[in-house]
Design an enzyme around this catalytic site. Structure first.
Site, PDB file in Angstrom:
ATOM      1  N   ASP A 485      35.638  44.661  55.315  1.00 46.38           N
ATOM      2  CA  ASP A 485      35.255  43.312  55.699  1.00 46.38           C
ATOM      3  C   ASP A 485      34.961  43.364  57.200  1.00 46.38           C
ATOM      4  O   ASP A 485      35.374  44.303  57.876  1.00 46.38           O
ATOM      5  CB  ASP A 485      36.410  42.351  55.407  1.00 46.38           C
ATOM      6  CG  ASP A 485      36.078  40.910  55.765  1.00 46.38           C
ATOM      7  OD1 ASP A 485      34.910  40.519  55.619  1.00 46.38           O
ATOM      8  OD2 ASP A 485      36.983  40.191  56.213  1.00 46.38           O
ATOM      9  N   ASP A 850      41.124  41.398  55.156  1.00 46.42           N
ATOM     10  CA  ASP A 850      42.249  40.622  55.673  1.00 46.42           C
ATOM     11  C   ASP A 850      42.904  39.767  54.596  1.00 46.42           C
ATOM     12  O   ASP A 850      43.795  38.980  54.873  1.00 46.42           O
ATOM     13  CB  ASP A 850      41.816  39.755  56.864  1.00 46.42           C
ATOM     14  CG  ASP A 850      40.659  38.826  56.506  1.00 46.42           C
ATOM     15  OD1 ASP A 850      40.340  38.718  55.310  1.00 46.42           O
ATOM     16  OD2 ASP A 850      40.071  38.224  57.420  1.00 46.42           O
ATOM     17  N   ASP A 854      38.772  38.349  50.222  1.00 40.38           N
ATOM     18  CA  ASP A 854      38.614  39.700  49.696  1.00 40.38           C
ATOM     19  C   ASP A 854      39.555  39.996  48.535  1.00 40.38           C
ATOM     20  O   ASP A 854      39.637  41.132  48.088  1.00 40.38           O
ATOM     21  CB  ASP A 854      38.870  40.729  50.813  1.00 40.38           C
ATOM     22  CG  ASP A 854      38.068  40.420  52.062  1.00 40.38           C
ATOM     23  OD1 ASP A 854      36.880  40.108  51.920  1.00 40.38           O
ATOM     24  OD2 ASP A 854      38.628  40.479  53.169  1.00 40.38           O
TER      25      ASP A 854
END
Length: 1218
Positions: A485, A850, A854
């Site tokens: 990410d 994080d 996700d």
């Protein structure tokens, strides 16, 4: 066995991850009686087999029948594992209810016309048939002829249905019916009794084999080692049971409070009623009074509220929920809201921290799902029933054990033949044959294989990396692609304000820089920044999304709760008031009240609010979002002409750019504002300007990406941010190396008469601020294998383009993914899909994020790494408390070390079994075997100690540019075992035969009693019988001989030798001498063996059951084993571990990789037309004259429906699968 009759078989949860095949069976009493008799005759062994194979139990006791008549069902997973479960069909009788139920088939049982309950009740019997599978209840639908899930509202309900059917609550009668059918709204995790956990552990097939082996050894007097293994096994079982018990207790404590919440519901015709949350049913109307821990999933239908979804996402950021809109159409409510249906749903386990009534009564929500159907229930189920993933290591290990068992069977028959030939009693013959059978499979194997993972887990914990799935550590060693990410992972979590660029007269004005320290001047842009956010005031502290918080702080305005001073707005006290702070610039506006929010979502890429300024009687709409998205909602004449260039100038420098817009609402009544549709509010806006925010790279990002690149581990960025910003961050971090070109892929959905299209455009190189376009594209080295960054082009695309390619250019997708590096504006669902597509190309994928958007991708990846302050994130397999990506290479290093250790231990134990098997077989030839203390020296002093310490070697500090072998059944490993077996065989057979040629040799058992009298000092335990000829005959099982005296030091030093050879250090582990305990134990064992060999102490020879020999013979034994060591070490280190040699062999003999991605890389490297640039391709069949890209359409289409997802690790303990 299973007829493919339509009535006999149906699919459960079709198309879902937990899809199952269901087969109907009816129990037959005769079969059942026969099985019972057979179980008694086999002393319960048949029941044990049925415990291991539930499908055999069903096939033995039952006959196939239509599911409608079945009393037992057999469930089979549709994945590659084909696991079976047996379930009994349960009948529920509505006649047990206290009120009469209509038996008229035409009269519905519940008011909801979509409910499966109406179709599942058999009238006039008032009976339902159901099964309970993994905590979820399914009832038989007589109309659809399949099992349907209950405990939730059907997705086919429209917004109108939810508001009008359930908005006023259910009748008490319908509540009772639903309670009986759906079951209680509880998430119960039973604390398993210790005896049950013990039985499950002990009934493991390997432990049963181990028990048989140890019983046999104890019966033969081999007490010491047997006791050592029993103690080790008991410790292992007790620790496993303790661990399982602790997990069970923790999970029970986690969910028990969920079942004890007091709630208020609306009962139709009665009014409000307080009850326990366990009595809630789908369709109940719930009143949200204020702070509440949600005991179910519910759809908000009136008012709005702020919830903390930290339990689900890992981020404790308040999320605003809005009511489900009213609608007269028949579209399903989820489809009406598209991807953003979640903004109306309150999830079980989340905390309501603030409610905002609409003015028409309290905040209301309709119960959507109960019990284990809820979001929290699904989470608990994923922990209770983890998805089994395949790892070749364990499959290959099973095959190896089968091979060793077959070798044991050969030994069994060999021993039978030898002992029967010599006329030994059948009892002794059987005992000795079984003894040789058990030699090949070492009982220490389960403990040895798990020690590497335990050591790696401890080392990771010291580095603040926590693991909830230890078996995944081995998978980390195979990772060759890492998805990152961007925000909070590669770049700093917090954004710094850089400046604003307001617009006026259709053009951009002068930049206001925040670095100047001057307050932001009043303007509509300032009003938008102050009001367009989802921040809330909780206990006097402003909380919310970090981006919103930073933007609001930039205005220097302050936030207050509505009080008496602001009643002039005509608002209730639940609204937020924004007013200028002491450090803000002058403002003509005294205060702004935020009346309504349309929350931000990843798929919409925007949010908006309706606000009212003090003293005004009309309302304003403020909107912020992704610039390219927001511009579509603005009046074209208000957007500056140089908007694309200005946006590009900032995004290419890596800035995060947010656009803001505004419009005046002509409405003057608050009730009209509450009914305002989002589509109407977000239209015809005036473009206000841009907010520029700085997103700096973390200092650890660049070195880590460089390290991964040098190790030929591919890195990919998957972000929700702007595509150009992502490209810039990728270049700045050198994820895209200098000199490489970026090809922008833009795909469009089909429109009118045009099919779907995909355009390939070379991104201009602006690294030096030049505006020239690069036309030369170097693709000469585009297929460097295994993710090496030698590729000179990288594809970049948005989530929209990815979706179009996925749907309309499916055969093109693998080619894109092989060199796709940047995926921007990706929704959470698209992130998961992308990870899965990479897995289908046989990549071992790690996902590092994080934990917010996700979650799906973290769960889908082979290895999910969450950067979180918490020790364990429910979404990921690994959690790093250090919030940077340094944990990724550390995890890969430890994974490689653990994998190599597992292979080394397995090879050692295989060779240890074979070495003992050969030595024992040779002694069996003359009805002898090694002495107890001779075995004890090998088994405890060497093997047990070696296995427990071999894996403690630390990981090598540098990542090698290649991965360790991922499978046991690989040529180098098989050759290693085979050649070492040959060396052992040659040396032991030669020694066995050569000792017989020595002038001092004598066959102990053929000499007269005088020899034994002379040797009595050394042979106190030998058992002899006199025969009629005056010679002595050795009883089977005796140990004293020159053969055993010669073979024992050879086999013992051989065990030490292979332990050293198989403990390879560089490139995946540190050198062997750094493992101090292991090195010390090896040296001690070698020293002790040599000491025993050369000592002439009577007590030692007496205890070890050895015969003194000439010193020259002992020296020759030492020379032989040293020569064997040199040969074996040379073969292992110089030939078998020579990577260049194996690569040359592969090349010469034309062996190619089975990995899909490598095959695609090879094909694309040979294609002169790839990659395409500055062209557009179209989907379709070519009949309309559209161009179709036919380059490298593989004649053997890649199967996309059921491609095995690489070789993944397993959540289960390996030994439970044997």
């Amino acid at each position: 066995m299973e007829e493919k009759s339509k009535d006999h078989r149906v699919l459960l949860n079709q198309g879902e991850e937990n899809e199952l095949e269901v087969f109907g069976y009816r129990t037959q009493n005769l079969r059942r009686a026969l099985c019972l008799i057979t179980s008694m005759l086999t002393c319960g062994f048949l029941l044990l087999v049925f415990y291991w194979k539930p499908q055999w139990r069903v096939w033995a006791n039952c006959i196939p029948c239509p599911l409608q008549e079945a009393d037992t069902v057999l469930l089979k997973t549709t994945d590659e594992f084909q696991r079976y479960m047996r379930k009994k069909v349960i009948c529920i009788y509505l006649s047990t209810l206290k009120f009469p139920i209509s038996k008229n088939p035409e009269e519905p049982l519940v008011a909801d016309r979509h409910s499966v309950i109406n179709q599942a009740v058999l009238k006039p019997e008032l009976k339902l048939r159901c099964i309970q599978v993994q905590k979820i209840r399914y009832i038989w639908d007589y109309l659809e002829k399949r099992f349907q899930k209950v405990g939730l509202l059907e997705d086919s309900n429209s917004c109108h249905d939810i508001h009008h059917t359930f908005g006023l609550g259910l009748t008490s009668e319908e509540q009772e019916v639903r309670r009986l059918v759906c079951g209680p709204n509880v998430i119960e995790v039973e604390i398993q009794p210790i005896w049950k956990l013990l039985v499950k552990q002990v009934l493991n097939p390997f432990y049963l084999f181990q028990a048989f082996t140890l019983t046999l050894w104890l019966s033969q007097g081999y007490v010491e080692y047997s006791v050592a293994i029993i103690i080790l096994s008991v410790i292992s079982i007790v620790l496993s049971v303790y661990d399982l018990r602790q997990q069970s207790v923790k999970l029970h404590k986690l969910v028990e409070d969920h079942n004890k919440v007091q709630v208020t519901v609306i009962v139709k015709g009665t009014g409000l009623q307080e009850l326990e949350s366990c009595l809630l049913v789908p369709g109940d109307t719930l009143i949200l009074p204020g702070k509440l821990s949600l005991p179910c999933d519910a759809i908000l239908i009136d008012g709005s509220c702020v919830v903390n979804e930290g339990m689900l996402t890992g981020e404790s950021i308040p999320v605003t929920k809005t009511p489900l809109p009213h609608g007269d159409n028949t579209v399903a409510w989820k489809s009406h809201s598209l991807e953003d249906y979640r903004k109306h749903v309150l999830f079980c386990g989340t905390e309501v921290i603030q409610v905002k009534p609409s003015g028409q009564g309290p905040v209301r929500a309709v119960v959507l799902q109960t019990g284990y159907n809820t979001a929290k229930g699904d989470l608990v189920r994923s922990i209770l029933y983890p998805r089994p993933l395949n790892l070749k290591l364990y499959n290959d290990a099973f095959k190896f054990i089968v091979f060793l068992a077959c070798l044991g069977v050969v030994g069994f028959f060999y021993a039978l033949g030898v002992y029967m030939y010599h006329g030994v009693s059948s009892r002794d013959t059987t005992a000795m044959a079984l003894l040789l059978f058990t030699v090949t499979v070492p009982p220490v194997l389960p403990a040895a294989l798990t020690t590497g993972i335990v050591y790696a887990q401890k080392r990771l914990k010291k580095k603040k990396i926590f693991c909830i799935s230890p078996q995944r550590i081995n998978t980390c060693g195979q990772i060759n692609l890492v998805c990152f990410d961007k925000t909070g992972t590669l770049t700093e979590d917090g954004l710094d304000l850089w400046g604003t660029i307001p617009t006026a007269d259709k053009s951009f004005q002068e930049v206001h820089s925040f670095a100047s320290g001057k307050a932001l001047p009043w303007s509509p842009l300032c009003a938008a920044m102050a009001s367009c956010h989802s921040l809330i005031l909780l206990n006097g502290i402003i909380q919310g999304d970090p981006l919103d918080l930073k933007m609001f702080e930039g205005t220097a305005w302050i936030m207050e709760d509505c009080n008496a001073d602001y009643y002039k707005f005509g608002m209730s006290d639940s609204n937020i008031i924004i007013k200028p702070g002491p450090k803000s610039s002058w403002s003509p506006v005294e205060a702004i009240a935020i009346l309504r929010q349309f929350p931000f979502s990843s798929s919409l890429q925007r949010m908006s609010v309706v606000a009212q300024m003090a003293g005004e009687d009309h309302f304003h709409v403020y909107m912020k979002g992704a610039p390219e998205m927001l511009a579509k909602f603005c009046k074209p004449e208000t957007v500056p002409k140089d908007f694309p260039q200005k946006l590009r100038n900032y995004t290419v420098q890596g800035f995060r750019v947010i656009a803001l817009a505004h419009k005046d609402l002509k409405m003057k009544k608050l009730s009209e504002v509450q009914k305002l549709a989002r589509e109407k509010a977000e239209s015809e806006l005036t473009f206000l300007g841009l907010l520029i925010m700085e997103n700096r790279l973390k200092k650890e990002t660049k070195p880590v990406l460089k390290e991964l690149s040098e190790a030929r581990i591919r890195t990919v960025m998957i972000t929700g941010d702007n595509l150009q910003t992502a490209i810039t961050v990728a270049k700045n971090s050198e994820m895209i190396p200098r000199g490489s070109q970026v090809i922008l892929v833009e795909a469009n959905e089909p429109e009118d008469f045009l099919p779907a299209s995909v355009t390939w455009q070379l991104v201009e190189n602006q690294e030096n601020g030049l505006q020239k376009s690069e036309t030369y594209l170097n693709i000469g080295n585009s297929s460097v294998p295994d993710g090496a960054r030698g590729s000179c082009y990288h594809f970049a695309m948005s989530g929209k383009s990815y979706q179009v390619i996925f749907q309309h250019f499916n055969s093109l997708l693998p080619k894109m993914l092989v060199n796709g590096t940047i995926f921007a504006r990706m929704s959470p669902g698209q992130k998961s899909s992308l990870v899965e597509e990479f897995q289908k190309l046989n990549y071992y994928v790690a996902m590092c994020g994080d934990g917010a958007n996700d979650c799906g991708a973290l769960k889908m990846a082979h290895v999910g790494i969450s950067l979180s302050e918490q020790e364990a994130s429910v979404a990921s397999h690994f959690t790093s408390k250090t919030a940077n990506i340094e944990c990724v290479p550390q995890l890969i290093k430890e994974g490689r070390a653990a994998l190599v250790s597992s292979f080394g231990v397995f090879k050692y134990l295989t060779m240890y079994g074979i070495i003992q098997f050969i030595g024992t077989s040779l002694l069996y030839w003359q009805l002898q075997l090694f002495g107890n203390y001779q075995y004890l020296m090998q088994d405890v002093a060497i093997t047990l100690m070696v296995c427990l310490t071999m894996s403690s070697t630390h990981a090598y500090p540098n990542l090698a540019p290649y991965r360790p072998a991922g499978q046991l059944l690989s040529p180098p490993l098989l050759l290693s075992v085979f050649l070492n077996t040959c060396f052992t065989c040659i040396v032991q057979i030669c020694a066995f035969l050569y000792v017989k040629q020595q002038p001092w040799y004598c066959e102990v058992y053929r000499y007269s009693k005088c020899f034994l009298d002379n040797q009595s000092n050394y042979s106190m335990n030998v058992s002899l019988e006199r025969n009629g000829t005056g010679n002595a005959t050795l009883i089977p099982g005796s140990t004293l001989s020159f053969e055993s005296t010669t073979l024992w030091p050879i086999t013992t030093i051989n065990c030490i030798m292979v332990a050293f050879i198989f403990s390879k250090g560089k490139p995946f582990r540190k050198p062997i001498y750094t493992n101090y305990i292991f090195s010390f134990l090896l040296m001690s064992a070698l020293g002790l063996t040599v000491f025993i060999l050369f000592s002439d102490f009577q007590d030692i020879y007496h205890g070890m059951e050895l015969i003194p020999t000439l010193t020259s013979w002992r020296v020759s034994i030492l020379v032989v084993v040293f020569t064997q060591f040199c040969v074996a070490f040379f073969v292992e280190d110089v030939i078998l571990q020579n990577r260049r040699l194996w690569l040359w062999i592969k090349k010469e003999f034309g062996f190619s990789s089975k990995s899909q991605y490598k095959n695609w890389q090879k094909k694309l490297a040979e294609d002169s037309t790839w990659p395409p640039t500055h062209r557009t391709d179209y989907s379709g069949n070519g009949k309309n004259g559209f161009y179709i890209n036919l380059s490298f359409e593989d004649p053997e289409q890649i199967p996309r429906a059921k491609v095995e997802l690489g070789d993944q690790t397993t959540e289960q303990h390996f030994w439970t699968r044997l």
